[in-house]
Write an enzyme that holds these catalytic residues in place. Sequence first.
Site, PDB file in Angstrom:
ATOM      1  CD  GLU A  92      -6.962  16.807  24.478  1.00  0.00           C
ATOM      2  OE1 GLU A  92      -5.954  16.050  24.388  1.00  0.00           O
ATOM      3  OE2 GLU A  92      -7.222  17.677  25.204  1.00  0.00           O
ATOM      4  CG  PHE A 154      -2.489  30.247  27.253  1.00  0.00           C
ATOM      5  CD1 PHE A 154      -1.241  29.725  27.398  1.00  0.00           C
ATOM      6  CD2 PHE A 154      -3.471  29.812  28.100  1.00  0.00           C
ATOM      7  CE1 PHE A 154      -1.158  28.654  28.102  1.00  0.00           C
ATOM      8  CE2 PHE A 154      -3.368  28.431  28.914  1.00  0.00           C
ATOM      9  CZ  PHE A 154      -2.158  27.825  28.794  1.00  0.00           C
ATOM     10  CD  GLN A 155      -4.371  25.872  26.888  1.00  0.00           C
ATOM     11  OE1 GLN A 155      -5.612  26.085  27.091  1.00  0.00           O
ATOM     12  NE2 GLN A 155      -3.746  24.871  27.252  1.00  0.00           N
ATOM     13  CE  LYS A 204     -13.899  30.183  29.666  1.00  0.00           C
ATOM     14  NZ  LYS A 204     -12.218  30.064  30.269  1.00  0.00           N
ATOM     15  CG  MET A 515       3.116  -3.555   7.473  1.00  0.00           C
ATOM     16  SD  MET A 515       2.752  -5.286   6.889  1.00  0.00           S
ATOM     17  CE  MET A 515       0.907  -5.402   6.972  1.00  0.00           C
TER      18      MET A 515
END
Lengths: 605, 220
Positions: A92, A154-155, A204, A515
């Site tokens: 993502e 969940f999630q 959802k 760097m």
Amino acid sequence: MSERAAEISPADDEQDDDQITDSAAPDAVTEDGTASDAETATDPVTTGAESVVRALENAGVECAFGVQGGAIMPVYDALYDSDIRHVTMAHEQGAAHAADAYGIVSGEPGVCLATSGPGATNLVTGIADADMDSDPLLALTGQVPTEFVGNDAFQETDTTGVTTPITKDNSFASDSDRVGSDVSEAFALAGAGRPGPTLVDLPKDITKGETDQEPDDPKVPDTYQVQERADTEIVEAAAERIENAARPVMLLGGGVIKGEASEACREFAIEHEIPVITTMPGIGAFPEDHELSLEMAGMHGTGYANMAITHCDTLIGIGTRFDDRLTGGIETFAPDAELIHVDIDPAEISKNIHADYPLVGDAETVVEQLADAVDESPDATKWRAQCQQWKSDYSMAYDAPKDEPVQPEFVVEALDEATSDRAIVTTGVGQHQMWACQYWTYTEPRTWVSSHGLGTMGYGLPSAIGARIAADDDQEVVCIDGDGSFLMTLQGLSVAVREELDITVAVLNNEYIGMVRQWQDAFFDGRHSASDYGWMPEFDKLAEAFGAEGFRIDDYDDVAETIDAAIAYDGPSVIDVHIDPDANVYPMVPSGGDNGQFALAEDQL
Amino acid sequence: MKRGLEGPEPEERPTPSGRRNKQGIRIDPEVEATHEPRRTVISALVEHEPGVLSDVSGLFSRRQFNIESLTVGPTEDDDRARITIVVEEPDPGIDQVEKQLRKLVPVISVRELEPDAMRRELALIKVDATDPAQVNAVAEMYDAETVDSSPETATIEVTGARPKIEAAVETFSQFGIREISRTGTTALARGTDRTAAAESTAQPADEANHGDNYQTADDD
């Protein structure tokens, strides 16, 4: 599209008989010869998710980047029937960066999608990146059904809570009838005024929920107001200041490019012969091959830009927020200069550097106002000669002896040579990014795509994917990356290969987080704690494992030929360029230092 | 590290004469100019929607604005709430507070209130009730009301501008304070002056009052 719809409809249990008839209808309608696009647009929406997708279609979205998942599934299901191209990313974070780059190159908000929980949190880096750089971006995140919200389901993640500090605005959709309009509004907000990322969190049950409500057209809320024209009195005063300036400089920031003001700024600078400096996000706003260009100022800006910005008496800053990487120490920044500051965001005025002439408004409009108000060019012949002198005193020259390892500057120049003026450069973050700023000659806006404010390592490859999709076919897309940066998001190669994207990645490989190594040499007694990446994979072979074309450069004899072959390859290619591991970036202004005291070598730090 | 670019060394370069202070304002190098913080009240009219208070408080914490108190409540319009914020910042900071607040999409208008604005807070002070007559006498002095009493405690409600509350708290402390709960300041502009109207374009801080007199004429 209609083929897919025909395939899926009979198998979709959730659709009732009426809907099956509806989706069959377009085939019947074609007998009168109407285009299938028109039919799609007239299909009424039946769910919140369809309304979300319809909102994107109405906004003119052609492409979205994302990763599928549980809570976002209804939206993806609706996307299945849409003409919008969806690019499935490998992570993502890459979806957010790709959408961000798409926004930079196209000027329209890029769209990314993710599911709830880890999907949404993986977007966070990319959203924060877009926020720092004012890139237009719309993020759509799935969320657990409303009844589970707050229960640690969940999630589940409090996505609006997590993203509040890094979005221009975000919202939690709570009504299937309104969800499409929420998305329309978020899209409009992302691109309006000072662009930035917006997010809509989509539970959802809301996206699955039935609705026949078509989304409203994209429109920003009434409370969001943007001032287009600057105050006339201040414009007049600023114009007078410019006319009387002895040492004027224009400083063009990213806002010049986002506000489509490059042309107006060019005309103004050239007509009045005012030397021009850009910030890093402003690269491309003014042609760097023009005599008036002093290129980029700041920490790794050119010596001549930093001398000019330090010694000017009139600084015309346009679309810049005076970031600390540009200003160095505030006390020593342009200490003799009166500041004329043009910005569309009033909060940027006098935030870091006090503006003597605050001009709030759209960059293009205000520059045109200024152009109308300035009657006489400043008398600055001596100043221009001084700037040219500094250009030769502090030239960006480097040695490239054949018996030494390949110098990175040489590679950047060779890539520039091998591509057209309109080629797009994307980068990760680190030394390679600075070399890409310094040694590539940019002449066009929207050809420089990089992570400025957040400094996100790993930005290069996913942003090249987004840039490639937004770019014209005849524009080459070159990702100049570092080994450390590339390693962070190289799973995106699978996307580039699958989507057959013509991208050339040049990894300037020094087997260091270069760097950091440079700072450790300068400020930490050369103690290379965790910056020595002696375990790098062979990137050319790795590219081939992904199905891309792999190249390798070890010495000067290979450079031109290999680059030509990689650019010519029609598809993703990766050049593993083994550069001088000791090469460092100069000039350099130490953090918080005086821009006029830039170091040309390590012993000056 | 082993090489660098050509050009005059830093010490060989001319340096300009001017200087800026930490707030980016050009100053006379001979004079050290600093802006002292002052305390002021900022009123914001916002959409009455979930999350707006956290948007505002989050903005204050992540931008490190020095906040004294923040109150919020509904207004005459059901769709709008008013947030009253007391801040202590130098003027450039107050200017930033207003501008950043105004950037939040649910924020309708923002302004800094004049020093003569009406400012009130409410405090509940629970003290030991060993000497009820004495407690009542003090309460009367502050126009306070006893809202609860028990054999051992008395709880007094006092409203007023902040200095009055502070004075009341100090005076009640002689009885032994058990607990205090205070609301923070809420405020409205005086007379026909609109506190924060939808169409108002709030004035920049440098036009607004610079007096550091927090106390008002209406402190009772």
